[in-house]
Scaffold this motif. Structure first.
Motif, short mmCIF file in Angstrom:
data_model
loop_
_atom_site.label_atom_id
_atom_site.label_comp_id
_atom_site.label_asym_id
_atom_site.label_seq_id
_atom_site.Cartn_x
_atom_site.Cartn_y
_atom_site.Cartn_z
N GLY A 145 15.99 0.90 -3.35
CA GLY A 145 16.65 0.18 -4.43
C GLY A 145 15.73 -0.20 -5.58
N TYR A 146 14.45 0.19 -5.51
CA TYR A 146 13.52 -0.07 -6.61
C TYR A 146 13.46 1.14 -7.52
N ASP A 147 13.04 0.92 -8.79
CA ASP A 147 12.74 2.06 -9.64
C ASP A 147 11.27 2.45 -9.44
N ARG A 148 10.84 3.55 -10.05
CA ARG A 148 9.50 4.08 -9.82
C ARG A 148 8.42 3.07 -10.23
N VAL A 149 8.60 2.48 -11.40
CA VAL A 149 7.57 1.55 -11.89
C VAL A 149 7.41 0.38 -10.93
N GLU A 150 8.51 -0.14 -10.43
CA GLU A 150 8.44 -1.29 -9.50
C GLU A 150 7.79 -0.87 -8.17
N LEU A 151 8.18 0.29 -7.67
CA LEU A 151 7.63 0.73 -6.38
C LEU A 151 6.12 0.98 -6.48
N GLU A 152 5.67 1.59 -7.58
CA GLU A 152 4.26 1.95 -7.70
C GLU A 152 3.39 0.75 -8.01
N GLN A 153 3.97 -0.43 -8.07
CA GLN A 153 3.19 -1.66 -8.18
C GLN A 153 3.10 -2.39 -6.84
N LEU A 154 3.71 -1.83 -5.80
CA LEU A 154 3.71 -2.46 -4.48
C LEU A 154 2.76 -1.71 -3.55
N ASP A 155 2.45 -2.33 -2.44
CA ASP A 155 1.76 -1.63 -1.37
C ASP A 155 2.70 -1.53 -0.18
N ILE A 156 2.31 -0.73 0.80
CA ILE A 156 3.19 -0.45 1.93
C ILE A 156 3.46 -1.71 2.74
N GLU A 157 2.51 -2.62 2.79
CA GLU A 157 2.71 -3.84 3.56
C GLU A 157 3.74 -4.75 2.91
N ALA A 158 3.69 -4.85 1.57
CA ALA A 158 4.65 -5.69 0.86
C ALA A 158 6.06 -5.11 0.95
N LEU A 159 6.17 -3.79 1.06
CA LEU A 159 7.49 -3.15 1.13
C LEU A 159 8.07 -3.22 2.53
N SER A 160 7.24 -3.49 3.53
CA SER A 160 7.68 -3.47 4.93
C SER A 160 8.21 -4.83 5.36
N HIS A 161 9.06 -4.79 6.36
CA HIS A 161 9.54 -6.03 6.99
C HIS A 161 8.34 -6.75 7.61
N HIS A 162 8.37 -8.07 7.58
CA HIS A 162 7.19 -8.83 8.01
C HIS A 162 6.84 -8.57 9.48
N GLU A 163 7.83 -8.19 10.29
CA GLU A 163 7.53 -7.93 11.70
C GLU A 163 6.92 -6.54 11.92
N ASP A 164 7.04 -5.64 10.93
CA ASP A 164 6.52 -4.29 11.07
C ASP A 164 5.29 -4.03 10.20
N ALA A 165 5.02 -4.91 9.23
CA ALA A 165 3.98 -4.65 8.24
C ALA A 165 2.60 -4.55 8.88
N ARG A 166 2.29 -5.47 9.77
CA ARG A 166 0.94 -5.50 10.33
C ARG A 166 0.63 -4.23 11.13
N ALA A 167 1.58 -3.76 11.91
CA ALA A 167 1.36 -2.57 12.73
C ALA A 167 1.06 -1.36 11.86
N THR A 168 1.78 -1.23 10.74
CA THR A 168 1.54 -0.10 9.85
C THR A 168 0.19 -0.21 9.16
N SER A 169 -0.20 -1.41 8.71
CA SER A 169 -1.51 -1.60 8.07
C SER A 169 -2.63 -1.26 9.05
N GLU A 170 -2.50 -1.69 10.28
CA GLU A 170 -3.53 -1.37 11.29
C GLU A 170 -3.58 0.13 11.57
N ALA A 171 -2.43 0.79 11.52
CA ALA A 171 -2.41 2.24 11.74
C ALA A 171 -3.16 2.97 10.63
N LEU A 172 -3.03 2.50 9.38
CA LEU A 172 -3.77 3.10 8.27
C LEU A 172 -5.27 2.99 8.50
N VAL A 173 -5.72 1.84 8.97
CA VAL A 173 -7.15 1.65 9.23
C VAL A 173 -7.62 2.59 10.34
N ARG A 174 -6.83 2.71 11.40
CA ARG A 174 -7.22 3.58 12.51
C ARG A 174 -7.30 5.04 12.07
#
Length: 751
Positions: A308-337
């Motif tokens: 539901g975002y436009d391109r400009v809005e999406l490209e100002q976010l990071d994956i953690e901010a776009l994710s649900h708070h219960e799923d964000a940490r797992a994805t951020s840790e996966a990027l580091v791994r």
């Protein structure tokens, strides 16, 4: 002693002078200078006379030893004192040293340069040294020099030039035509023009061409030359150098090829980028390029649709901010791994937060991209909206766990909840109760008002029971008109009160008869307390509550009774559990414990067998046949009838499929409880039955349930009208799979 030493020294001097004289004469003879070099001849004569003089002294001093010339020889011996001996020693040393000079100066004593000026000698040595250096330089540089005398036409090559052309000194031609013969045929005419000294233009000439060596190898030469002229300006000679540039040419060709390959790869890379950009933008799923810190660098339109975002809005976010708070940490840790090479990719069902703050479920796949040096540069994410799939899966889970008519839990789900409650009670010593509720005379409603009215009544009962129970209580429809209630943390008194309340609520229900009045029903209930150690499984508890419910029905219906732990129910409990276990064992291994018998149906008027009825039997441990009246009711009561239905239908289908082609017609008569909506099969068979033997591939029809008793009572239509028995039939035979035909009889035999 002095004269002996003097004689030896004089002999040495004589021999040395004779050798020097001979060396000089030999050199003059070899160089033909006997008439042209008087100085050398005089020098040889001096050395000769001196050699004779010293030789004569040696001879005269030795003759007295042989008895000859005693007077003169003795006098000569006496004349040579120590002073003369010393001078003879010095003379001998000089003679030897002088003779050794021929080794230091090479051919000094044999050439015209015997007494040449030292300056000229040194000049010649320097010239030879420089010539050697030039030869070495030519060899190192892969170069050679040449000279062409335009007056005589003679062509002279240096050693380096001969090496470049692969020629030995005796194989070198000294004319231009033979030199041009080594040039590659395709370059020969051009080289002749470019190196022509008579051509107009400057005197500096240059040409690049190929030569063919005698061994067939091709070399590339770069030749530079200059025309030399006399005082009148006439060309007299051409001097030049040629450099073997084959290796340089190969490098240039390789470089050109590499540049061409690079341009081609750049073109391919550009095309690949265009294809990737097209695939990225037009992908049917969401796509994103993510920086190493999780920032969204580039997104496609589908991801904008998902979030539901436009391109400009999406490209100002990071994956953690776009994710649900219960799923964000797992994805951020996966990027580091993945960055640390501890994980190849990250694939997970993930929740994203849309622009309107709603949540959308997606299948997220993140892969790490690396450069040519295998260093991480960015991530690429693929995002697929799976909301519809998860909704459908939830619906399937609900269908698998809930009764489709009432929405209550089904038997399978209720048994899982009951097992959990029993385990909780054993561990924490907590109480609980199980209620088994069965509607009274429900068959009358179905028979008189139809199944639609029966379904409506079942729905009303389910709603009424739900209204009377707590949120923590578990209510389920086990099948037909049977309900079960699980009451956690409840004692016997409370369980009895709840049962009474539920029965009163059922009695208050009234079902409209579609203009034909209304109907009321009652129910009976049996309860069992779950704090008793004897209930180790859900089946144990259900059997106990079921027996208590039967007692309630037999003592007048519309009442509730509790299961007693005395010996009242012990034989019945053991019988029920034994039959449940026996049925489960018989169903194992593709139903090895059940057999089907084909009973022929004889048309009396025509006097021939028109079809067969398949009858199910259970095998006892000793091989005896067990009639259906002993096991069908237990199978239906404890949710095993569906497996038996599946077994019989499968064998029937195999029997029909393996038989000879026959006209088959299908009909069906089932109760609402049956989960299998497969018609019974009806076919004609022209052949007689085979000798009695069990068949394992057949379709069956069941006879009605046996009369009511403690373990079996009439309750209206069964879960399925399949696989009933026909006992006491002396004509019962077994039909082979190829000849058997099956039917559902409208008035089947009973046992």
């Amino acid at each position: 002693m002095t004269w002996q030493l003097a004689a030896v020294m004089n002999a040495i001097i004589a021999l040395g002078y004779f050798a020097i004289c001979g060396t000089i004469l030999r050199g003059l003879i070899m160089t033909r200078q006997l008439r042209t070099n008087p100085l050398a001849i005089a020098t040889a004569a001096i050395f000769f006379t001196c050699a004779v003089h010293h030789g004569a002294h040696t001879v005269h001093m030795l003759l007295p030893s042989f008895g000859v010339d005693l007077e003169h020889g003795v006098a000569l011996r006496q004349a040579f004192g120590w002073q003369m001996v010393v001078w003879d020693v010095i003379g001998a040393a000089v003679a030897v040293y002088y003779l050794s000079l021929r080794r230091s100066y090479g051919t000094l004593l044999r050439t015209p340069a015997m007494f040449e000026d030292e300056v000229r000698r040194r000049t010649n040595e320097r010239v030879e040294h420089e010539r050697a250096m030039l030869t070495q330089a030519e060899e190192l540089a892969g170069a050679g020099s040449w000279e062409r005398d335009l007056r005589t036409g003679e062509l002279t090559w240096s050693q380096g030039m001969r090496r470049i052309r692969g020629r030995t000194p005796d194989a070198v031609s000294h004319d231009l035509d033979h030199a041009l013969a080594d040039v590659h045929p395709d370059d020969r005419a051009r080289v002749a023009r470019e190196l022509d000294p008579d051509r107009p233009g400057p005197d500096d000439l240059r040409s690049a061409y190929r030569i063919v060596r005698p061994d067939g190898s091709v070399r590339h030469l770069d030749t530079r030359a200059r025309v030399q002229r006399d005082r009148e300006g006439a060309a007299v000679r051409v001097v030049g150098t040629s450099v073997d540039v084959s290796e340089r040419r190969e490098i240039e060709v390789a470089r050109e090829q590499a540049e061409s390959d690079l341009r081609e790869r750049e073109q391919m890379l550009s095309e690949a980028e265009e294809r990737f950009r097209g695939a990225f933008e037009n992908a049917p799923i969401g796509m994103a390029l993510i920086g190493l810190r999780g920032r969204l660098l580039q997104v496609n339109g589908e991801l904008c649709e998902i979030t539901g975002y436009d391109r400009v809005e999406l490209e100002q976010l990071d994956i953690e901010a776009l994710s649900h708070h219960e799923d964000a940490r797992a994805t951020s840790e996966a990027l580091v791994r993945m960055t640390l090479r501890q994980q190849e990719r990250h694939s997970v069902e993930h929740r994203l937060v849309r622009a309107d703050r709603s949540t959308v479920w997606v299948q997220l796949l993140i892969t790490l991209l690396r450069d040519r040096d295998d260093q991480p540069v960015r991530f690429i994410a693929q995002v697929q909206d799976i909301s519809a799939r998860r909704k459908f899966e939830q619906q399937l889970r609900d269908m698998a766990n809930h009764d489709p008519l009432t929405g209550l839990l089904n038997r399978r789900s209720f048994e899982r909840a009951l097992e959990q409650q029993l385990a909780h009670a054993r561990r924490y010593k907590t109480g609980g109760a199980l209620l088994f509720i069965d509607l009274d005379d429900f068959k009358y409603v179905n028979d008189s008002l139809g199944h639609a009215a029966g379904d409506k009544l079942i729905t009303l009962v389910a709603g009424a029971l739900t209204d009377e129970l707590r949120e923590t209580d578990v209510l389920a429809r086990l099948g037909g008109d049977e309900f079960a209630v699980l009451l956690p943390h409840t004692d016997a008194v409370s369980a009895s009160l709840v049962a009474d309340k539920l029965l009163r609520r059922v009695a208050e229900l009234e079902v409209s008869m579609n203009g034909h009045g209304s109907a009321r029903l009652t129910a009976s209930s049996g309860s069992a307390m779950l704090d008793e150690q004897q209930f180790t499984t859900a089946d144990d508890a259900l059997v106990a509550a079921d027996l208590a419910m039967y007692d309630a029905k037999e003592t007048g219906k519309n009442r509730s009774l509790s299961y007693r732990t005395d010996e009242h129910y012990e034989p019945q409990i053991r019988a029920r559990m034994t039959w449940i276990d026996r049925i489960k064992v018989a169903l194992a291994d593709d139903g090895a414990g059940f057999v089907l018998h084909a009973q022929p149906i004889l048309d009396i008027q025509r006097g021939e067998v028109v079809r067969h009825e398949l009858l199910v039997r259970m095998l006892a441990d000793d091989g005896e046949l067990i009639m259906p009246a002993m096991f069908l009711y237990i199978a239906e009561r404890f949710d095993l009838i569906q497996e038996l239905d599946r077994l019989v239908i499968t064998r029937a289908a195999h029997a029909l499929g393996n038989g000879s082609p026959q006209a088959i017609s299908w009909s069906r008569s089932t109760s609402p409880e049956s989960r299998w909506r497969i018609p019974s099969c009806r076919a004609s068979s022209s052949g007689p039955c085979a000798t009695p033997a069990p068949i394992h591939d057949a379709c069956a029809s069941r006879s009605p349930r046996p009369p009511p008793s403690r373990t079996s009572r009439s309750r209206g239509p069964s879960a399925s009208t399949w696989a009933r028995s026909a006992a006491s039939l002396p004509s019962t035979t077994s039909a082979p799979a190829s000849a058997a035909s099956t039917t559902s009889s409208t008035s089947p035999s009973t046992t």
